[in-house]
Design a protein around this motif. Structure first.
Motif, PDB file in Angstrom:
ATOM      1  N   THR A  25       0.875  -1.160   0.000  1.00 17.07           N
ATOM      2  CA  THR A  25       0.000   0.000   0.000  1.00 17.07           C
ATOM      3  C   THR A  25       0.913   1.210   0.000  1.00 17.07           C
ATOM      4  OG1 THR A  25      -1.696  -1.207   1.166  1.00 17.07           O
ATOM      5  CG2 THR A  25      -1.866   1.182   1.199  1.00 17.07           C
ATOM      6  N   ILE A  26       1.133   1.746  -1.196  1.00 21.43           N
ATOM      7  CA  ILE A  26       2.044   2.887  -1.321  1.00 21.43           C
ATOM      8  C   ILE A  26       1.383   3.954  -2.165  1.00 21.43           C
ATOM      9  CG2 ILE A  26       4.327   1.855  -0.978  1.00 21.43           C
ATOM     10  CD1 ILE A  26       4.422   1.188  -3.924  1.00 21.43           C
ATOM     11  N   ILE A  77       1.991  -7.013  -6.709  1.00 20.93           N
ATOM     12  CA  ILE A  77       2.963  -7.193  -7.783  1.00 20.93           C
ATOM     13  C   ILE A  77       3.146  -8.687  -7.987  1.00 20.93           C
ATOM     14  CG2 ILE A  77       5.268  -6.592  -8.595  1.00 20.93           C
ATOM     15  CD1 ILE A  77       5.273  -4.311  -6.627  1.00 20.93           C
ATOM     16  N   GLY A  78       2.412  -9.249  -8.907  1.00 21.03           N
ATOM     17  CA  GLY A  78       2.511 -10.679  -9.181  1.00 21.03           C
ATOM     18  C   GLY A  78       3.881 -10.998  -9.757  1.00 21.03           C
ATOM     19  N   ILE A 129       0.507  -7.075 -12.681  1.00 22.86           N
ATOM     20  CA  ILE A 129       0.459  -6.208 -11.507  1.00 22.86           C
ATOM     21  C   ILE A 129      -0.956  -5.674 -11.360  1.00 22.86           C
ATOM     22  CG2 ILE A 129       1.394  -4.130 -10.427  1.00 22.86           C
ATOM     23  CD1 ILE A 129       3.898  -4.543 -12.093  1.00 22.86           C
ATOM     24  N   TRP A 130      -1.497  -5.838 -10.186  1.00 24.03           N
ATOM     25  CA  TRP A 130      -2.876  -5.417  -9.940  1.00 24.03           C
ATOM     26  C   TRP A 130      -2.867  -4.146  -9.099  1.00 24.03           C
ATOM     27  CZ3 TRP A 130      -7.421  -5.819 -11.784  1.00 24.03           C
ATOM     28  CH2 TRP A 130      -8.543  -5.522 -11.022  1.00 24.03           C
ATOM     29  N   LEU A 131      -3.478  -3.091  -9.638  1.00 22.47           N
ATOM     30  CA  LEU A 131      -3.568  -1.819  -8.917  1.00 22.47           C
ATOM     31  C   LEU A 131      -5.009  -1.640  -8.488  1.00 22.47           C
ATOM     32  CD1 LEU A 131      -1.731   0.420 -11.532  1.00 22.47           C
ATOM     33  CD2 LEU A 131      -0.733  -0.829  -9.658  1.00 22.47           C
ATOM     34  N   TYR A 132      -5.208  -1.351  -7.226  1.00 26.02           N
ATOM     35  CA  TYR A 132      -6.594  -1.175  -6.768  1.00 26.02           C
ATOM     36  C   TYR A 132      -6.642  -0.146  -5.649  1.00 26.02           C
ATOM     37  CZ  TYR A 132      -5.185  -4.510  -3.108  1.00 26.02           C
ATOM     38  OH  TYR A 132      -4.550  -5.144  -2.079  1.00 26.02           O
ATOM     39  N   PRO A 133      -7.790   0.495  -5.508  1.00 25.61           N
ATOM     40  CA  PRO A 133      -7.928   1.467  -4.428  1.00 25.61           C
ATOM     41  C   PRO A 133      -7.827   0.769  -3.083  1.00 25.61           C
ATOM     42  CG  PRO A 133     -10.047   1.069  -5.482  1.00 25.61           C
ATOM     43  CD  PRO A 133      -9.017   0.404  -6.326  1.00 25.61           C
ATOM     44  N   THR A 134      -7.168   1.396  -2.139  1.00 25.10           N
ATOM     45  CA  THR A 134      -6.992   0.793  -0.817  1.00 25.10           C
ATOM     46  C   THR A 134      -8.357   0.582  -0.165  1.00 25.10           C
ATOM     47  OG1 THR A 134      -5.003   2.098  -0.691  1.00 25.10           O
ATOM     48  CG2 THR A 134      -5.701   1.003   1.321  1.00 25.10           C
ATOM     49  N   VAL A 143       7.910   3.643  -5.920  1.00 28.35           N
ATOM     50  CA  VAL A 143       7.721   4.845  -5.102  1.00 28.35           C
ATOM     51  C   VAL A 143       8.527   5.998  -5.695  1.00 28.35           C
ATOM     52  CG1 VAL A 143       8.158   5.868  -2.849  1.00 28.35           C
ATOM     53  CG2 VAL A 143       7.158   3.613  -2.992  1.00 28.35           C
ATOM     54  N   ALA A 144       9.768   5.693  -6.103  1.00 34.95           N
ATOM     55  CA  ALA A 144      10.611   6.734  -6.690  1.00 34.95           C
ATOM     56  C   ALA A 144       9.978   7.292  -7.955  1.00 34.95           C
ATOM     57  CB  ALA A 144      11.997   6.168  -6.995  1.00 34.95           C
TER      58      ALA A 144
END
Lengths: 302, 285
Positions: free
Chosen positions: A198-199, A206-207, A212-217, A267-268
């Protein structure tokens, strides 16, 4: 008809940018190429050497069986392929898509050479009941997971021919709800302690297989990514949407420049991407800047 | 084509409605478009257009024909589409042939109503028959728009040896190809349209849908728009329907989108034409 009732629709400005191939921006930084081996190319005599992955033996000589770079570890010789599909390892976290429902099992596309299987006996039943799976459960399979659904899972076993058997026997695994799937080449994923992050205001899985699955927290902590519940009522907030779009662009930019994808690099890259508006993220020059600054921040040269 | 889960679809639909699409674009934003002309040296004109991950090549070949009596001074424009099986497993084998035939028919219909008076050499005797072969190398949605750009760019840079009619000899004109290799004919592309695909998702309308977004759209129509913003033809692909009021709004929107696309494309082509020395990238990368 909220979107169409606006009066200005006739002269809503379209933004389309045509550019020329001669102005193309490459995200790959020029660096020295190591020597490449092509399939069938001679590596050396077999005596005193150990044959590793990506090689075969022919008349007492070792030859390359894939296109790639030679790697020496003491006596072991192997060719690391330039490009490969995902090779599963037990314990890997993967993201996959259900392609087919068979008896007692689901077929899952997990970016590998062959489809993976998810056995009915290796999923947690809704409600966490522990019992033998009956015929009733088999009939209910499509209610749990149907074709096209995305899941996160762990590799339970890898069979000799290369198929993987997955399991979701943990509350953090299971059906994925609303979000975006981004695909990158599997070798670019760095294996790390945890693949659930959770960043930057969003969550991601990150499979290891490059999905890669991006989802709202999720709002409530107990409601993880797991379970079988459909969640079609949720309306993702614009802020989270922007963050997901931004992260998606970062991942694509990193992958295009062949940089490893893991939490630190993401993150960078996200920090760099923050100074651009979401609408300009697809532009090649913006992607290039994201890549350059990320490399700079992480102290990479090539 | 990858089948999406209902949750992913909902996410995309809400995104379009909120004007923040999955990849951060707004409803009326195209992905970056890359054009390159003259990529095939042996063709009379060629162009490659990349629209995001959609990749299209158009290749022009000109021939002459005797015009029919009802259209004595109009040339012909024929399009043919080939869908590469590398673009999608869907385009493999027989099914791919059928799909490409279907698209060929649609495109020919779209370009049918253009008046091709500039394609005439000698009225009633000879006119240009221009063949445009289109190859779709990869497809990530919005194929028609990319094809439209590629066709226009390829035609705009086509160079054909000029044919001149010599002195009348007993009522018959003699046609000759000029000896001067720099004396060429380039079709007038001012009336060649751009194709604008509009997809309706939820209550909103968007341009340049990706493969994923195409799966979520409830209505898709393609409009051929001229440089002045006039609509040459409209056709609808896929299932779905709309109210007449909505459709007339779509037409208005397409007209203004088409106009700006034309001016952007033409300025890009002009810029490329102005480059003194140009390295050709081609279609291999």
């Amino acid at each position: 008809m909220a979107g169409l009732d606006r009066e200005d629709i006739g002269d809503k400005s379209v933004s389309a940018s045509f550019r020329l191939a001669s102005d193309r921006i490459s995200l790959l930084t020029p660096c020295e190429h190591p020597e490449l081996y092509t399939p069938g190319q001679d590596i050396g005599p077999e005596t005193g050497l150990l044959r590793g992955h990506g090689t075969y033996q022919d008349n007492g000589r070792i030859k390359a069986s894939v296109a790639g770079v030679l790697e020496h570890v003491n006596k072991l010789i192997m060719i690391r392929p330039l490009k490969s599909r995902y090779n599963g390892e037990i314990g890997d976290v993967v993201v996959g898509r259900i392609t087919e429902i068979q008896q007692k099992r689901w077929r899952v596309d997990a970016n590998a050479r062959l489809d993976a299987v998810l056995l009915l006996s290796s999923v947690n039943l809704p409600g966490g009941e522990l019992r033998r799976r009956s015929v009733e459960d088999e009939r209910m399979m499509r209610q749990y997971l149907s074709e096209g659904d995305l899941i996160s899972a762990e590799v339970q076993n890898v069979f000799s021919e290369g198929t993987m058997s997955l399991h979701t026997r943990n509350l953090k695994y299971g059906k994925l709800s609303q979000g975006v799937l981004v695909t990158v080449p599997a070798p670019l994923i760095k294996r790390s302690k945890t693949h659930f992050h959770t960043i930057c205001g969003i969550s991601l899985i990150i499979g290891t297989n490059g999905y890669i699955w991006l989802y709202p927290t999720p709002k409530s902590t107990e409601e993880g990514a797991g379970g079988f519940a459909r969640n079609l009522e949720l309306r993702v907030e614009p802020r989270e949407r922007e963050a997901i779009a931004r992260m998606q662009c970062c991942i694509n930019a990193l992958a295009e420049s062949r940089m490893m994808v893991y939490d630190t690099s993401l993150v960078a890259a996200f920090e760099v991407a923050n100074k651009f508006s979401v609408k300009e993220l697809l532009k090649p020059e913006v992607k290039l800047e994201i890549v350059m600054l990320t490399q700079h921040m992480m102290g990479l040269n090539c | 084509m990858v089948r999406l889960s209902p949750e992913e679809k909902i996410y995309i639909i809400h995104g379009v409605e909120d004007n923040i699409r999955e990849d951060g674009r707004s409803q009326t934003q195209y992905r970056p478009i890359e054009v390159e002309t003259g990529i095939i040296p042996s063709a009379m004109g060629s162009a490659r257009v990349k629209l995001g991950n959609t990749d299209v090549i158009a290749c022009v070949k000109a021939d002459t024909f005797t015009p029919t009596w009802n259209k004595p001074d109009e040339g012909k424009l024929q399009l043919h589409v080939d869908l590469s099986a590398t673009a999608s497993p869907w385009f493999e084998g027989r099914r791919g042939e059928q799909t490409s035939e279907e698209i060929t028919t649609i495109l020919n219909k779209a370009y049918e109503s253009i008046k091709l008076e500039s394609f005439c050499i000698v009225p009633q005797v000879k006119c240009w028959l221009v063949d445009v072969d289109i190859s779709v190398l990869s497809c990530d949605g919005n194929m028609y728009d990319a094809i439209g750009f590629a066709v226009k760019a390829a035609l705009a840079t086509t160079m054909v040896p000029k044919i001149v009619a010599s002195e009348e000899d007993e009522g018959e004109k003699e046609l000759q190809i000029t000896d001067d290799p720099f004396d060429t004919w380039t079709p007038n592309v001012s009336n060649i349209p751009c194709l604008v695909t509009l997809s309706k998702v939820g209550d909103s309308v968007m341009v340049d849908a990706t493969n994923k977004e195409e799966q979520c759209s409830s209505f898709t129509c393609i409009l051929a728009v001229t440089e002045t913003g006039k609509i040459l033809s409209t056709f609808k692909v896929g299932p779905g329907s709309v109210q007449p009021v909505t459709f007339s709004k779509l037409i208005l929107e397409a007209s203004s989108i088409g106009r700006s696309l034309h001016s952007e494309l033409l300025s890009a082509l002009k810029k490329e034409n102005g480059l003194r020395k140009r390295e050709i990238h081609g279609f291999l990368n």
